[in-house]
Design a protein around this motif. Structure first.
Motif, PDB file in Angstrom:
ATOM      1  N   PHE A  52      64.469  54.555  47.041  1.00 23.59           N
ATOM      2  CA  PHE A  52      63.227  54.593  47.816  1.00 23.59           C
ATOM      3  C   PHE A  52      62.125  54.212  46.834  1.00 23.59           C
ATOM      4  O   PHE A  52      61.750  54.996  45.966  1.00 23.59           O
ATOM      5  N   ALA A  53      61.635  52.975  46.944  1.00 29.87           N
ATOM      6  CA  ALA A  53      60.708  52.488  45.929  1.00 29.87           C
ATOM      7  C   ALA A  53      59.703  51.510  46.500  1.00 29.87           C
ATOM      8  O   ALA A  53      59.921  50.914  47.544  1.00 29.87           O
ATOM      9  N   MET A  54      58.593  51.378  45.766  1.00 31.54           N
ATOM     10  CA  MET A  54      57.603  50.367  46.141  1.00 31.54           C
ATOM     11  C   MET A  54      57.330  49.483  44.937  1.00 31.54           C
ATOM     12  O   MET A  54      57.364  49.935  43.795  1.00 31.54           O
ATOM     13  N   THR A  55      57.096  48.215  45.243  1.00 28.32           N
ATOM     14  CA  THR A  55      56.735  47.235  44.236  1.00 28.32           C
ATOM     15  C   THR A  55      55.338  46.739  44.564  1.00 28.32           C
ATOM     16  O   THR A  55      55.120  46.188  45.645  1.00 28.32           O
ATOM     17  N   ASP A  56      54.394  46.977  43.674  1.00 24.79           N
ATOM     18  CA  ASP A  56      53.039  46.453  43.848  1.00 24.79           C
ATOM     19  C   ASP A  56      52.952  45.119  43.122  1.00 24.79           C
ATOM     20  O   ASP A  56      53.322  45.010  41.950  1.00 24.79           O
ATOM     21  N   PHE A  57      52.447  44.099  43.826  1.00 26.51           N
ATOM     22  CA  PHE A  57      52.380  42.753  43.273  1.00 26.51           C
ATOM     23  C   PHE A  57      51.004  42.407  42.729  1.00 26.51           C
ATOM     24  O   PHE A  57      50.889  41.701  41.732  1.00 26.51           O
ATOM     25  N   TRP A  58      49.972  42.888  43.394  1.00 25.21           N
ATOM     26  CA  TRP A  58      48.619  42.503  42.995  1.00 25.21           C
ATOM     27  C   TRP A  58      47.642  43.510  43.580  1.00 25.21           C
ATOM     28  O   TRP A  58      47.854  44.046  44.667  1.00 25.21           O
ATOM     29  N   ARG A  59      46.571  43.749  42.858  1.00 20.80           N
ATOM     30  CA  ARG A  59      45.525  44.667  43.309  1.00 20.80           C
ATOM     31  C   ARG A  59      44.196  44.135  42.795  1.00 20.80           C
ATOM     32  O   ARG A  59      44.108  43.680  41.652  1.00 20.80           O
ATOM     33  N   HIS A  60      43.190  44.165  43.639  1.00 21.82           N
ATOM     34  CA  HIS A  60      41.861  43.789  43.160  1.00 21.82           C
ATOM     35  C   HIS A  60      40.857  44.802  43.682  1.00 21.82           C
ATOM     36  O   HIS A  60      41.075  45.458  44.697  1.00 21.82           O
ATOM     37  N   GLU A  61      39.765  44.946  42.958  1.00 21.01           N
ATOM     38  CA  GLU A  61      38.799  46.005  43.213  1.00 21.01           C
ATOM     39  C   GLU A  61      37.746  45.658  44.251  1.00 21.01           C
ATOM     40  O   GLU A  61      37.192  46.553  44.875  1.00 21.01           O
ATOM     41  N   GLU A  62      37.432  44.373  44.395  1.00 19.68           N
ATOM     42  CA  GLU A  62      36.377  44.024  45.347  1.00 19.68           C
ATOM     43  C   GLU A  62      36.513  42.600  45.835  1.00 19.68           C
ATOM     44  O   GLU A  62      37.174  41.766  45.222  1.00 19.68           O
ATOM     45  N   VAL A  63      35.859  42.347  46.962  1.00 20.25           N
ATOM     46  CA  VAL A  63      35.797  41.028  47.568  1.00 20.25           C
ATOM     47  C   VAL A  63      34.352  40.563  47.488  1.00 20.25           C
ATOM     48  O   VAL A  63      33.442  41.365  47.713  1.00 20.25           O
ATOM     49  N   PRO A  64      34.067  39.315  47.173  1.00 16.96           N
ATOM     50  CA  PRO A  64      35.054  38.261  46.945  1.00 16.96           C
ATOM     51  C   PRO A  64      35.743  38.427  45.589  1.00 16.96           C
ATOM     52  O   PRO A  64      35.185  39.001  44.663  1.00 16.96           O
ATOM     53  N   VAL A  65      36.951  37.925  45.514  1.00 14.17           N
ATOM     54  CA  VAL A  65      37.740  37.978  44.294  1.00 14.17           C
ATOM     55  C   VAL A  65      37.298  36.855  43.368  1.00 14.17           C
ATOM     56  O   VAL A  65      37.119  35.721  43.805  1.00 14.17           O
ATOM     57  N   ASP A  66      37.122  37.175  42.095  1.00  9.81           N
ATOM     58  CA  ASP A  66      36.785  36.166  41.088  1.00  9.81           C
ATOM     59  C   ASP A  66      38.094  35.666  40.482  1.00  9.81           C
ATOM     60  O   ASP A  66      38.760  36.394  39.755  1.00  9.81           O
ATOM     61  N   ASN A  67      38.473  34.447  40.793  1.00  6.06           N
ATOM     62  CA  ASN A  67      39.734  33.883  40.306  1.00  6.06           C
ATOM     63  C   ASN A  67      39.601  33.136  38.984  1.00  6.06           C
ATOM     64  O   ASN A  67      40.568  32.563  38.501  1.00  6.06           O
ATOM     65  N   ALA A  68      38.412  33.140  38.380  1.00  6.78           N
ATOM     66  CA  ALA A  68      38.208  32.450  37.100  1.00  6.78           C
ATOM     67  C   ALA A  68      38.867  33.241  35.971  1.00  6.78           C
ATOM     68  O   ALA A  68      39.055  34.452  36.057  1.00  6.78           O
ATOM     69  N   GLY A  69      39.213  32.548  34.923  1.00  6.63           N
ATOM     70  CA  GLY A  69      39.752  33.198  33.733  1.00  6.63           C
ATOM     71  C   GLY A  69      41.232  33.495  33.833  1.00  6.63           C
ATOM     72  O   GLY A  69      41.940  33.020  34.720  1.00  6.63           O
ATOM     73  N   THR A  70      41.694  34.316  32.907  1.00  4.43           N
ATOM     74  CA  THR A  70      43.102  34.693  32.833  1.00  4.43           C
ATOM     75  C   THR A  70      43.458  35.589  34.017  1.00  4.43           C
ATOM     76  O   THR A  70      42.732  36.539  34.300  1.00  4.43           O
ATOM     77  N   PRO A  71      44.574  35.309  34.694  1.00  4.59           N
ATOM     78  CA  PRO A  71      44.954  36.152  35.828  1.00  4.59           C
ATOM     79  C   PRO A  71      45.191  37.599  35.393  1.00  4.59           C
ATOM     80  O   PRO A  71      45.869  37.848  34.400  1.00  4.59           O
ATOM     81  N   GLU A  72      44.618  38.526  36.113  1.00  3.44           N
ATOM     82  CA  GLU A  72      44.800  39.957  35.861  1.00  3.44           C
ATOM     83  C   GLU A  72      45.243  40.582  37.166  1.00  3.44           C
ATOM     84  O   GLU A  72      44.520  40.514  38.168  1.00  3.44           O
ATOM     85  N   ASP A  73      46.428  41.232  37.179  1.00  6.02           N
ATOM     86  CA  ASP A  73      46.963  41.751  38.438  1.00  6.02           C
ATOM     87  C   ASP A  73      46.328  43.060  38.893  1.00  6.02           C
ATOM     88  O   ASP A  73      46.573  43.524  39.998  1.00  6.02           O
ATOM     89  N   GLY A  74      45.491  43.681  38.059  1.00  2.55           N
ATOM     90  CA  GLY A  74      44.794  44.899  38.459  1.00  2.55           C
ATOM     91  C   GLY A  74      45.672  46.125  38.550  1.00  2.55           C
ATOM     92  O   GLY A  74      45.254  47.148  39.087  1.00  2.55           O
ATOM     93  N   LEU A  75      46.878  46.042  38.018  1.00  2.00           N
ATOM     94  CA  LEU A  75      47.829  47.150  38.115  1.00  2.00           C
ATOM     95  C   LEU A  75      48.132  47.714  36.738  1.00  2.00           C
ATOM     96  O   LEU A  75      48.491  46.991  35.826  1.00  2.00           O
ATOM     97  N   SER A  76      47.964  48.995  36.603  1.00  2.00           N
ATOM     98  CA  SER A  76      48.364  49.696  35.387  1.00  2.00           C
ATOM     99  C   SER A  76      48.564  51.158  35.743  1.00  2.00           C
ATOM    100  O   SER A  76      47.922  51.690  36.644  1.00  2.00           O
ATOM    101  N   GLY A  77      49.501  51.815  35.083  1.00  2.00           N
ATOM    102  CA  GLY A  77      49.778  53.208  35.384  1.00  2.00           C
ATOM    103  C   GLY A  77      50.485  53.361  36.722  1.00  2.00           C
ATOM    104  O   GLY A  77      50.988  52.403  37.303  1.00  2.00           O
ATOM    105  N   ARG A  78      50.524  54.603  37.212  1.00  2.82           N
ATOM    106  CA  ARG A  78      51.155  54.876  38.502  1.00  2.82           C
ATOM    107  C   ARG A  78      50.335  54.288  39.627  1.00  2.82           C
ATOM    108  O   ARG A  78      49.113  54.356  39.619  1.00  2.82           O
ATOM    109  N   ALA A  79      51.016  53.724  40.590  1.00  2.00           N
ATOM    110  CA  ALA A  79      50.344  53.121  41.747  1.00  2.00           C
ATOM    111  C   ALA A  79      49.740  54.202  42.629  1.00  2.00           C
ATOM    112  O   ALA A  79      50.287  55.294  42.754  1.00  2.00           O
ATOM    113  N   GLU A  80      48.625  53.890  43.218  1.00  2.00           N
ATOM    114  CA  GLU A  80      47.991  54.765  44.196  1.00  2.00           C
ATOM    115  C   GLU A  80      48.354  54.258  45.575  1.00  2.00           C
ATOM    116  O   GLU A  80      48.466  53.055  45.796  1.00  2.00           O
TER     117      GLU A  80
END
Length: 175
Positions: A52-80
């Motif tokens: 019984f598991a979940m896989t988080d692929f991507w998370r971002h904090e706000e819209v609009p998303v800034d796609n410039a620069g190095t991709p950052e998946d926004g995931l660290s630590g235990r998922a909420e």
């Protein structure tokens, strides 16, 4: 298995389907390209049950998303379970049959009832699952989509096979 997952969690996650995650970006010449192609490292066991598991692929904090620069998946630590208030999360949950984890007379199952402060799109990828609400429940099968609008709910896999559901959770309010 990714190095950042503790050894104690590696063994229990072995039965869970790994997902390949590809991420786009720009190369040095400014052309679109794949900048990452690897198994998604953000896998977390639910209800202390290895299947019984979940896989988080991507998370971002706000819209609009800034796609410039190095991709950052926004995931660290235990998922909420809920997404950021102004952002979103993409995840897949692998639900084993209820009989594999709901073994304490329903106490654990009752604790699984929850609300998220979000608008969720749930797409059943394979298998069958029941959406259980306070006053209603419905079975969903592969290809069905549920729009979950911040209401109390839980999931029930009453079959004998795993069910996989893709979720897009968008920050919102709980009802």
């Amino acid at each position: 298995m990714p190095e950042n997952i503790p050894l104690s969690e590696r063994a229990v996650m072995a039965a869970v389907r790994p997902y390949r995650r590809l991420v786009t970006g720009l190369d040095a010449a400014g052309r679109s390209t794949i900048v990452s192609d690897a198994p998604c490292p953000h896998v977390q066991v639910i209800a202390d049950t290895p299947t019984f598991a979940m896989t988080d692929f991507w998370r971002h904090e706000e819209v609009p998303v800034d796609n410039a620069g190095t991709p950052e998946d926004g995931l660290s630590g235990r998922a909420e379970i809920s997404p950021p208030a102004n952002g979103s999360v993409l995840r897949i949950v692998e639900f084993p049959p209820d009989a594999d984890w709901d073994t304490d007379g329903g106490e654990r199952r009752n604790r699984m009832f929850h609300s998220t402060a979000s608008l969720d799109y749930a797409l059943v990828l394979d298998g069958a699952i029941w959406s259980v609400l306070d006053a209603d429940e419905r079975e969903l099968t592969a290809g069905d989509v549920l729009v979950q609008r911040g209401t109390r709910h839980r999931w029930s896999n009453r079959s004998t096979a795993p069910c996989r559901v893709a979720f897009v959770l968008i920050g919102g309010t709980a009802l």
